[in-house]
Design a protein around this motif. Structure first.
Motif, mmCIF file in Angstrom:
data_model
loop_
_atom_site.group_PDB
_atom_site.id
_atom_site.type_symbol
_atom_site.label_atom_id
_atom_site.label_comp_id
_atom_site.label_asym_id
_atom_site.label_seq_id
_atom_site.Cartn_x
_atom_site.Cartn_y
_atom_site.Cartn_z
ATOM 1 N N TYR A 26 82.704 -84.287 3.034
ATOM 2 C CA TYR A 26 82.589 -85.130 3.593
ATOM 3 C C TYR A 26 82.760 -84.637 5.297
ATOM 4 O O TYR A 26 81.932 -85.173 6.067
ATOM 5 C CB TYR A 26 84.308 -85.753 3.856
ATOM 6 N N SER A 32 81.893 -87.699 10.252
ATOM 7 C CA SER A 32 83.344 -87.636 9.072
ATOM 8 C C SER A 32 84.672 -86.929 10.613
ATOM 9 O O SER A 32 85.590 -87.819 10.333
ATOM 10 C CB SER A 32 82.624 -86.617 8.715
ATOM 11 N N ILE A 87 78.213 -91.734 4.854
ATOM 12 C CA ILE A 87 79.427 -92.382 5.838
ATOM 13 C C ILE A 87 78.394 -93.247 6.249
ATOM 14 O O ILE A 87 78.037 -94.819 6.180
ATOM 15 C CB ILE A 87 79.900 -91.721 6.543
ATOM 16 N N SER A 90 77.053 -95.803 3.571
ATOM 17 C CA SER A 90 77.640 -96.637 3.288
ATOM 18 C C SER A 90 77.639 -98.195 4.686
ATOM 19 O O SER A 90 78.098 -98.683 3.849
ATOM 20 C CB SER A 90 79.042 -95.820 2.459
ATOM 21 N N ASN A 134 81.476 -96.008 -4.963
ATOM 22 C CA ASN A 134 81.423 -95.004 -3.601
ATOM 23 C C ASN A 134 81.016 -95.736 -2.787
ATOM 24 O O ASN A 134 81.062 -94.805 -1.223
ATOM 25 C CB ASN A 134 80.611 -93.891 -3.676
ATOM 26 N N ILE A 137 83.587 -97.645 1.739
ATOM 27 C CA ILE A 137 83.209 -97.663 3.596
ATOM 28 C C ILE A 137 82.431 -99.728 3.871
ATOM 29 O O ILE A 137 83.226 -99.577 4.902
ATOM 30 C CB ILE A 137 83.032 -96.395 3.803
ATOM 31 N N THR A 219 87.980 -90.906 1.224
ATOM 32 C CA THR A 219 86.572 -91.862 1.170
ATOM 33 C C THR A 219 87.699 -92.689 1.585
ATOM 34 O O THR A 219 86.948 -93.568 2.654
ATOM 35 C CB THR A 219 86.220 -92.137 -0.138
ATOM 36 N N LYS A 222 89.167 -93.131 5.064
ATOM 37 C CA LYS A 222 87.803 -93.428 5.845
ATOM 38 C C LYS A 222 87.882 -94.855 6.038
ATOM 39 O O LYS A 222 87.637 -95.479 6.822
ATOM 40 C CB LYS A 222 86.012 -92.052 5.265
#
Length: 255
Positions: A26, A32, A87, A90, A134, A137, A219, A222
């Motif tokens: 991550y 991140s 990230i 997503s 997954n 986010i 995750t 976040k």
């Protein structure tokens, strides 16, 4: 007993290894960093105001088709086989859901405010499923954006300016300023200001509670941070537009 303790230690070491491995991966991802994650989450909340809103009025079909461009970018980034874009992809997936709902409503159904939230929630079932994957986010971004929109609509309803929404949408360029002036006068009433402050405090409290329970190393953490950032940005943007609606009605976000 020794064998049992040894097995437990082995399991613990394995879990720690997997956790550290996840955290390290991550840390190598784009966005991140909490600051960059906040900036981009907020950017994607503000984007519809300055890009989608005028675009969907002029060319609703092309604006709607842009949803698939966003999804294509998500697919492309996901095919890179690297966690670096995890990230970003997503988050963009969540943006595509908000963009789709916004285009459908503001492109064809804007005279019917009662349909606003149902149409914006067009991909809510998929977002709820995504919370367990997954892609949580992106799901958090979409759900938090929808929540912020719903709170805004509820505030508009409680203040009593929902009728002005329909009138402004149907009005011509000469009549619209008069309706907006009336809306501005309604906003500065004690009841209206009390409702606005009360809803604002609720949003601030919710965003603070979510933020305090989040971490940047997982995750889930976040996803919670994104939710907090989205709600905070919604609160700030709504506050700015309320201020503009009172100061200069023609600049309000009602239209």
């Amino acid at each position: 007993m020794t064998e049992l303790i040894t097995k437990n230690l082995e399991v613990e070491d394995k879990l720690n290894y997997e956790l550290n491995k996840k955290v390290d991966s991550y840390e190598n991802c784009f966005l991140s960093n909490p600051i960059s994650l906040r900036l981009w989450s907020s950017f994607f909340v503000i984007l519809p105001i300055f890009v989608q809103a005028p675009w969907v009025r002029l060319e609703p079909i092309s604006a709607l088709c842009f949803t698939f461009i966003i999804l294509l970018v998500v697919f492309t980034l996901n095919q890179k086989g690297s966690n670096k874009w995890f990230i970003v992809s997503s988050l963009l997936l969540g943006v595509s859901g908000s963009w789709l709902g916004g285009c459908l409503f503001w492109g064809w159904l804007s005279p019917f405010p009662i349909l606003h939230i149902p149409v914006e929630a067009v991909v809510l079932p998929l977002a709820l499923i995504g919370l367990g994957t997954n892609w949580k986010i992106g799901s958090s971004f979409y759900i938090s954006s929808l929540f912020g929109t719903a709170m805004t609509d509820i505030t508009i309803f409680l203040i009593g300016i929902m009728d002005q929404w329909r009138q402004v949408i149907a009005a011509d360029s000469e009549t619209a300023p008069l309706i907006l002036q009336k809306t501005s006068e309604n906003l500065i009433q004690f009841k209206s200001l009390s409702i606005i402050v009360f809803v604002g405090l609720i949003l601030w409290f919710i965003s603070k509670e979510i933020f305090d329970s989040a971490t940047i190393n997982t995750t889930n953490g976040k996803a919670l941070l994104v939710s907090s950032y989205v709600i905070q940005t919604t609160l700030i943007v709504d506050g700015i537009f309320i201020f503009l609606a009172i100061l200069q009605p023609s600049l309000s976000g009602l239209v």
